[in-house]
Design an enzyme around this catalytic site. Sequence first.
Site, PDB file in Angstrom:
ATOM      1  N   LYS A   1       1.320  10.165  -4.459  1.00 28.97           N
ATOM      2  CA  LYS A   1      -0.046   9.684  -4.226  1.00 28.97           C
ATOM      3  C   LYS A   1      -1.073  10.796  -4.421  1.00 28.97           C
ATOM      4  O   LYS A   1      -0.849  11.948  -4.059  1.00 28.97           O
ATOM      5  CB  LYS A   1      -0.145   9.125  -2.801  1.00 28.97           C
TER       6      LYS A   1
ATOM      7  N   HIS B   1     -11.360  -2.205   1.144  1.00 26.45           N
ATOM      8  CA  HIS B   1     -11.485  -0.806   0.707  1.00 26.45           C
ATOM      9  C   HIS B   1     -12.166  -0.615  -0.645  1.00 26.45           C
ATOM     10  O   HIS B   1     -11.862   0.340  -1.370  1.00 26.45           O
ATOM     11  CB  HIS B   1     -10.108  -0.119   0.707  1.00 26.45           C
TER      12      HIS B   1
ATOM     13  N   ASP C   1      -0.380  -0.299  -5.120  1.00 26.04           N
ATOM     14  CA  ASP C   1      -1.708   0.142  -5.570  1.00 26.04           C
ATOM     15  C   ASP C   1      -1.659   1.557  -6.124  1.00 26.04           C
ATOM     16  O   ASP C   1      -2.438   1.919  -6.998  1.00 26.04           O
ATOM     17  CB  ASP C   1      -2.740   0.038  -4.450  1.00 26.04           C
ATOM     18  N   ASN C   2      -0.757   2.377  -5.598  1.00 28.86           N
ATOM     19  CA  ASN C   2      -0.570   3.748  -6.095  1.00 28.86           C
ATOM     20  C   ASN C   2       0.816   4.215  -5.678  1.00 28.86           C
ATOM     21  O   ASN C   2       1.532   3.514  -4.949  1.00 28.86           O
ATOM     22  CB  ASN C   2      -1.650   4.695  -5.578  1.00 28.86           C
TER      23      ASN C   2
ATOM     24  N   CYS D   1      -6.292   4.472  -3.444  1.00 27.49           N
ATOM     25  CA  CYS D   1      -6.530   3.071  -3.067  1.00 27.49           C
ATOM     26  C   CYS D   1      -7.779   2.471  -3.683  1.00 27.49           C
ATOM     27  O   CYS D   1      -7.724   1.430  -4.351  1.00 27.49           O
ATOM     28  CB  CYS D   1      -6.640   2.957  -1.545  1.00 27.49           C
TER      29      CYS D   1
ATOM     30  N   LYS E   1      -6.270  -5.461   3.583  1.00 21.05           N
ATOM     31  CA  LYS E   1      -7.115  -4.326   3.240  1.00 21.05           C
ATOM     32  C   LYS E   1      -8.105  -4.669   2.124  1.00 21.05           C
ATOM     33  O   LYS E   1      -7.729  -5.263   1.112  1.00 21.05           O
ATOM     34  CB  LYS E   1      -6.210  -3.163   2.820  1.00 21.05           C
TER      35      LYS E   1
ATOM     36  N   ASP F   1       0.832  -1.203   0.000  1.00 20.36           N
ATOM     37  CA  ASP F   1       0.000   0.000   0.000  1.00 20.36           C
ATOM     38  C   ASP F   1       0.870   1.258   0.000  1.00 20.36           C
ATOM     39  O   ASP F   1       1.741   1.429   0.865  1.00 20.36           O
ATOM     40  CB  ASP F   1      -0.892  -0.023   1.246  1.00 20.36           C
ATOM     41  N   ASP F   2       0.632   2.147  -0.967  1.00 19.60           N
ATOM     42  CA  ASP F   2       1.347   3.437  -1.044  1.00 19.60           C
ATOM     43  C   ASP F   2       2.866   3.256  -1.167  1.00 19.60           C
ATOM     44  O   ASP F   2       3.647   4.019  -0.587  1.00 19.60           O
ATOM     45  CB  ASP F   2       1.053   4.294   0.199  1.00 19.60           C
TER      46      ASP F   2
END
Length: 534
Positions: free
Chosen positions: A307, A126, A285-286, A70, A124, A31-32
């Site tokens: 992001k 989301h 994801d990003n 996300c 996660k 994530d991130d």
Amino acid sequence: MGCMRLAIIAVLVAVVTTTTKPPHIVIIVVDDWGWGDVGFHHGSRFKTPTIDELAYNSVIFNNYYVQPLCTPARAALMTGRYPIHLGLQHFAITGAQPFGLRLNETIMPQYLHNLGYTTHALGKWHIGHFTKEHTPTHRGFDSFFGYYNGYHDYYDRLHQDTFTGKDVGTWGFDFRRNDDLDYTTYGYYITELLTNEALSIIDQSAKSENPMFMYLCHTAVIRGNTIHPLEAPDEYTDQYGFLESETRQSLAGMVAALDDSTSRVIQALKDNDMYDNSIIIVTTDNGGAIDGYDNNDASNYPLRGGKNSLWEGGIRGTAFIHSPLLDVQGPPRIMNGLMHLTDWVPTLYHAAGGDVADLPNDLDGYDMWDCIVNDTPSPRTEILHNIDPIFQVAALRVGDYKIVIGEVHGQNNSWYRPAELTQDILSEIEDLLSPLVVKCGPKPDDALENCKPTIKPCLFDISKDPCEFNNIAESQPDILEKLLSILDTYDMTAVEPMFPDNDPAGDPAKHHGAWDSWVDPSSPDDIKKYGQYF
């Protein structure tokens, strides 16, 4: 643009499709994850020995694109469709918002179920939880061990929703085993907790006749709650005492814990005789949240932005695919053709033995399996990065060229460089011959000023200018007009974005202090009130 052949490979489609059973598939989502915060990109001083070793024996995607946030990214990954076609092109879902990925969308575990897979989601989610029907075990996953919202504390499982507003409480417990809240997870470091569960699932799957699909979505390295945004055990952060920034020390420790997690997952596959017939994907994801944005301090260096922006630092993602079935044993095979998150649905359906012709014909993703296996050119020539009519921003890549229009987000407009990248270290990086090191070229004095996308569209040749230094819109009007026309065509296919106000009925205080579902899609009253979001 195709796949750079750095190793001699055989044609392996027959090998993959004639194994005794379809391959196990593991998707590990970080994530991130900043472009620079992995060893093989040389954009920081973070060490990722396991991930690097895997990548160096993999197909690395060097022009791989994700979404800037996300929820849109995970929806694209799961459906194979652009967020503009899902109504999820605007922003991430907050805890009490009554919407999610629509129930008429088929997602990856459902496709793989049809091919005989058992499916497991960890970490996660989301992409919506306002109804039970939106949650993982009601959307094709046989098991779920994780949380509904976008982040939570790394130890206590509480999610602090900072966007809920005065009518909705901001704190609630958020962790489940399948549909049930699991308070036994309190106090355990989330990366270790998810890893232990992944190992348990691998052990169980080894006894099954069915192939395994595991969707392992780490919390790391997104920030947690504002009180303790970045956390890792001392055994990891102590390795980075040489970093001046305490935030970067914490982030580096979180990445180190991820690296250990990856090592343990790979070893479990080997110990259970599953590794030789497994496909492992590692992806972000990003882009990373930079320079204090979202209480974080990632490095996307040398890319521009981060992001929640459509600059390369927000959407050019770290990713690779590793499998003994591909027989890549160093050096890595680097795929320079375009690839996007939406491509995983048709690609993995093909890899699993499915006929891509059976998939819906409205997918935006391309089947990349032949390209990955046979080192043939990517079938993809363009990527819609996004069109957001609320933020009034859009970006599109066609071939080498990228157009950017609108408010790309000011805080993330620049080229953030973490303090540990001194000039001496940068000089060493510039001298590396690795094709994985992004070379920007000379930065003009007007790099920040020559592109004003809120005033008029900007155009970049990403193949020559990956760091978006030089706006060539005025010198290439024909190319600009072509990309504007293609962007307009995409815009005509977009559905209206969903982004309703937070609903007081979703307040954790009304659900015994936990984030939970609160809408019943079979209730006439709820259909009348919320039906447009089902």
